[in-house]
Write a protein that holds these residues in place. Structure first.
Motif, PDB file in Angstrom:
ATOM      1  N   TYR A   1       0.862  -1.290   0.010  1.00 17.30           N
ATOM      2  CA  TYR A   1      -0.006   0.002   0.027  1.00 17.30           C
ATOM      3  C   TYR A   1       0.765   1.101  -0.049  1.00 17.30           C
ATOM      4  CZ  TYR A   1       1.198   0.084   4.940  1.00 17.30           C
ATOM      5  OH  TYR A   1       1.473   0.110   6.075  1.00 17.30           O
ATOM      6  N   PHE A   2       2.152   1.213   0.037  1.00 19.02           N
ATOM      7  CA  PHE A   2       3.008   2.242   0.098  1.00 19.02           C
ATOM      8  C   PHE A   2       2.789   3.411  -0.758  1.00 19.02           C
ATOM      9  CE2 PHE A   2       7.107   4.541  -0.156  1.00 19.02           C
ATOM     10  CZ  PHE A   2       7.048   5.206   0.936  1.00 19.02           C
ATOM     11  N   TYR A   3       2.480   3.261  -2.159  1.00 14.29           N
ATOM     12  CA  TYR A   3       2.677   4.052  -2.880  1.00 14.29           C
ATOM     13  C   TYR A   3       0.951   4.812  -2.917  1.00 14.29           C
ATOM     14  CZ  TYR A   3       6.964   2.492  -4.952  1.00 14.29           C
ATOM     15  OH  TYR A   3       8.327   2.162  -4.897  1.00 14.29           O
ATOM     16  N   ASP A   4       0.064   4.156  -2.644  1.00 13.24           N
ATOM     17  CA  ASP A   4      -1.096   4.558  -2.441  1.00 13.24           C
ATOM     18  C   ASP A   4      -1.086   5.567  -1.294  1.00 13.24           C
ATOM     19  OD1 ASP A   4      -4.261   4.803  -2.586  1.00 13.24           O
ATOM     20  OD2 ASP A   4      -4.083   3.971  -0.707  1.00 13.24           O
ATOM     21  N   PHE A   5      -0.519   5.244  -0.301  1.00 11.93           N
ATOM     22  CA  PHE A   5      -0.432   6.020   1.148  1.00 11.93           C
ATOM     23  C   PHE A   5       0.344   7.413   0.708  1.00 11.93           C
ATOM     24  CE2 PHE A   5       2.026   7.316   5.181  1.00 11.93           C
ATOM     25  CZ  PHE A   5       1.027   7.255   5.816  1.00 11.93           C
ATOM     26  N   THR A   6       1.516   7.341   0.057  1.00 11.02           N
ATOM     27  CA  THR A   6       2.199   8.394  -0.264  1.00 11.02           C
ATOM     28  C   THR A   6       1.430   9.358  -1.244  1.00 11.02           C
ATOM     29  OG1 THR A   6       3.591   7.193  -2.210  1.00 11.02           O
ATOM     30  CG2 THR A   6       4.377   7.489   0.384  1.00 11.02           C
ATOM     31  N   GLY A   7       0.794   8.747  -2.065  1.00  8.83           N
ATOM     32  CA  GLY A   7      -0.271   9.471  -3.148  1.00  8.83           C
ATOM     33  C   GLY A   7      -1.120  10.262  -2.250  1.00  8.83           C
ATOM     34  N   GLN A   8      -1.853   9.650  -1.231  1.00 11.85           N
ATOM     35  CA  GLN A   8      -2.632  10.439  -0.323  1.00 11.85           C
ATOM     36  C   GLN A   8      -2.012  11.602   0.072  1.00 11.85           C
ATOM     37  OE1 GLN A   8      -5.122   7.785   2.453  1.00 11.85           O
ATOM     38  NE2 GLN A   8      -4.392   6.088   1.272  1.00 11.85           N
ATOM     39  N   LEU A   9      -0.818  11.289   0.684  1.00  7.86           N
ATOM     40  CA  LEU A   9      -0.039  12.610   1.176  1.00  7.86           C
ATOM     41  C   LEU A   9       0.331  13.759   0.244  1.00  7.86           C
ATOM     42  CD1 LEU A   9       2.669  10.997   3.493  1.00  7.86           C
ATOM     43  CD2 LEU A   9       0.383  12.042   4.316  1.00  7.86           C
ATOM     44  N   LYS A  10       0.620  13.237  -1.077  1.00  2.00           N
ATOM     45  CA  LYS A  10       1.186  14.193  -1.936  1.00  2.00           C
ATOM     46  C   LYS A  10      -0.182  14.907  -2.384  1.00  2.00           C
ATOM     47  CE  LYS A  10       4.807  11.642  -3.590  1.00  2.00           C
ATOM     48  NZ  LYS A  10       5.556  10.833  -4.709  1.00  2.00           N
ATOM     49  N   SER A  11      -1.328  14.317  -2.335  1.00  2.36           N
ATOM     50  CA  SER A  11      -2.633  15.016  -2.667  1.00  2.36           C
ATOM     51  C   SER A  11      -2.908  15.909  -1.750  1.00  2.36           C
ATOM     52  CB  SER A  11      -3.922  13.764  -3.065  1.00  2.36           C
ATOM     53  OG  SER A  11      -3.493  13.297  -4.123  1.00  2.36           O
ATOM     54  N   TYR A  12      -2.926  15.546  -0.380  1.00  6.19           N
ATOM     55  CA  TYR A  12      -3.341  16.451   0.700  1.00  6.19           C
ATOM     56  C   TYR A  12      -2.400  17.788   0.400  1.00  6.19           C
ATOM     57  CZ  TYR A  12      -4.216  18.361   5.135  1.00  6.19           C
ATOM     58  OH  TYR A  12      -4.467  19.055   6.342  1.00  6.19           O
ATOM     59  N   PHE A  13      -1.197  17.442   0.481  1.00  5.04           N
ATOM     60  CA  PHE A  13      -0.129  18.474   0.286  1.00  5.04           C
ATOM     61  C   PHE A  13      -0.590  19.447  -0.795  1.00  5.04           C
ATOM     62  CE2 PHE A  13       3.849  20.634   0.843  1.00  5.04           C
ATOM     63  CZ  PHE A  13       3.746  21.071   2.285  1.00  5.04           C
ATOM     64  N   ASP A  14      -0.791  19.038  -1.876  1.00  9.51           N
ATOM     65  CA  ASP A  14      -1.080  19.958  -3.051  1.00  9.51           C
ATOM     66  C   ASP A  14      -2.509  20.861  -2.592  1.00  9.51           C
ATOM     67  OD1 ASP A  14       0.711  18.819  -4.528  1.00  9.51           O
ATOM     68  OD2 ASP A  14      -0.495  17.531  -5.780  1.00  9.51           O
ATOM     69  N   GLU A  15      -3.374  20.245  -1.903  1.00  4.76           N
ATOM     70  CA  GLU A  15      -4.424  21.073  -1.298  1.00  4.76           C
ATOM     71  C   GLU A  15      -4.041  21.975  -0.734  1.00  4.76           C
ATOM     72  OE1 GLU A  15      -7.898  22.137   0.793  1.00  4.76           O
ATOM     73  OE2 GLU A  15      -6.354  20.999   1.571  1.00  4.76           O
ATOM     74  N   ILE A  16      -3.031  21.633   0.334  1.00  4.85           N
ATOM     75  CA  ILE A  16      -2.675  22.769   1.219  1.00  4.85           C
ATOM     76  C   ILE A  16      -2.043  23.916   0.417  1.00  4.85           C
ATOM     77  CG2 ILE A  16      -0.705  23.214   3.010  1.00  4.85           C
ATOM     78  CD1 ILE A  16      -1.477  20.652   4.278  1.00  4.85           C
ATOM     79  N   ILE A  17      -1.137  23.591  -0.564  1.00  2.27           N
ATOM     80  CA  ILE A  17      -0.259  24.851  -1.227  1.00  2.27           C
ATOM     81  C   ILE A  17      -1.479  25.523  -1.755  1.00  2.27           C
ATOM     82  CG2 ILE A  17       1.335  25.024  -3.205  1.00  2.27           C
ATOM     83  CD1 ILE A  17       2.606  23.901  -0.679  1.00  2.27           C
TER      84      ILE A  17
END
Length: 323
Positions: free
Chosen positions: A196-212
């Motif tokens: 699940y690692f790449y799905d997990f990091t994908g969630q993090l990247k999407s969330y941080f894109d939203e923060i930006i």
């Protein structure tokens, strides 16, 4: 012949530079990935005897003793190192838990006699204080359980990511390794996480894109000291004090801000306020840094104030309190 070789070499270099530029320039336009700090979950700490009890504002709470966990569990050090390496491989910036704990111990020694003007010790929970010192964007909590099925074993690994400003869950995942007679922890962790690692990091990247794009969430409280001689309904010439503060929040929040969550003559509470991720110069913005111009505005009205922080994402400004 020499000139032809020179011309050929120049063309080759030009092509190489063009390829490099095509790869590098898009990266310059992207924001850096968030910084992360890997910590053991409260559940893991409780199961292994590293959860301590403490009193805060008259309420019994619990805090993970990360220092004791690192000292006594080599498995924890190994797991944190493995996850750090995988996260770094995806481009995430790392904040080391052990280094943060050492910095926190130094701060506590320096602040052991620090008191507010109200005579109270600085009020932060251990986790809030760690969050402020570490300044990691995301905390990744990890836990694992070894499953025994006859002579074979498997490992279930859980990861949960929390925004250090809002304390909201932003990503989570769980995976289980295959059954095996081997018990080497690194092998089992790698297998459990890989599913699940790449799905997990994908969630993090999407969330941080939203923060930006939309800014971070923080909480701002404005309170009036009981002996201030004024309140939020006091006339400041241009407007009532409370309305001046509301206008400031609206003008300075990322994307604007609606009315406060609660308001009275002595308190204003703004929850879910969006603030910029960084300054134009690239400096990380936290709740304390963001409110500096509000404090300056209040001084322009000859209103003294005292600022208190809790972690990175909560700030309280007490008005009328002596310095």
């Amino acid at each position: 012949m020499t000139n032809m070789k020179l011309l050929h070499e120049m063309k080759r270099i030009l092509v190489l530079l063009t390829v490099l530029a095509a790869g590098i320039l898009p990266l310059w336009g992207q924001a850096a990935l968030p910084s992360i700090m890997v910590v053991p979950s409260d559940a893991w700490c409780k199961e292994n005897g590293f959860l301590t009890e403490y009193e805060h504002d008259g309420v019994t709470s619990y805090a993970a003793d990360y220092r004791a966990a690192l000292v006594n569990s080599n498995d924890l050090k190994l797991v944190i190192s493995l996850i750090n390496n995988k996260m770094a491989g995806e481009g995430f910036r790392l904040v080391d838990l052990e280094s943060t704990l050492k910095n926190l111990e130094t701060e506590n020694a320096l602040n052991s006699v620090t008191m507010s003007s109200m005579g109270d010790a600085l009020a932060e929970t251990p986790r809030e204080q760690m969050s402020r010192v570490a300044k990691a964007d995301i905390w990744i909590e990890v836990s694992w359980n070894m499953n025994q099925e006859g002579p074979q074993k498997s490992l279930t690994f859980i990861m949960r990511a929390l925004d250090s400003y809002s304390q909201k869950d932003v990503a989570s995942a769980m995976g289980t390794s295959g059954k095996t007679y081997m018990v080497e922890l690194p092998v089992l962790v790698e297998e459990a996480v890989s599913s699940y690692f790449y799905d997990f990091t994908g969630q993090l990247k999407s969330y941080f894109d939203e923060i930006i794009q939309n800014g971070r969430e923080i909480t701002l409280e404005v309170r009036v000291w009981e002996n201030a001689g004024f309140n939020l309904d006091s006339d400041m010439g241009d407007d009532l004090l409370g309305y001046l503060i509301e206008d400031w929040v609206m003008e300075n929040a990322a994307g604007g801000m609606k009315t406060p969550a609660s308001a009275s003559e002595n308190i204003l509470v703004f929850r879910g306020v969006r603030i910029p991720n960084t300054t134009p110069e690239g400096r990380q913005v936290d709740a304390r840094y963001w409110t500096r111009s509000l404090v300056r505005m209040l001084r322009g009205y000859e209103i003294s104030s005292k600022l208190y922080t809790k972690g990175l994402g909560q700030v309280t400004i007490v008005l009328g309190q002596s310095e």
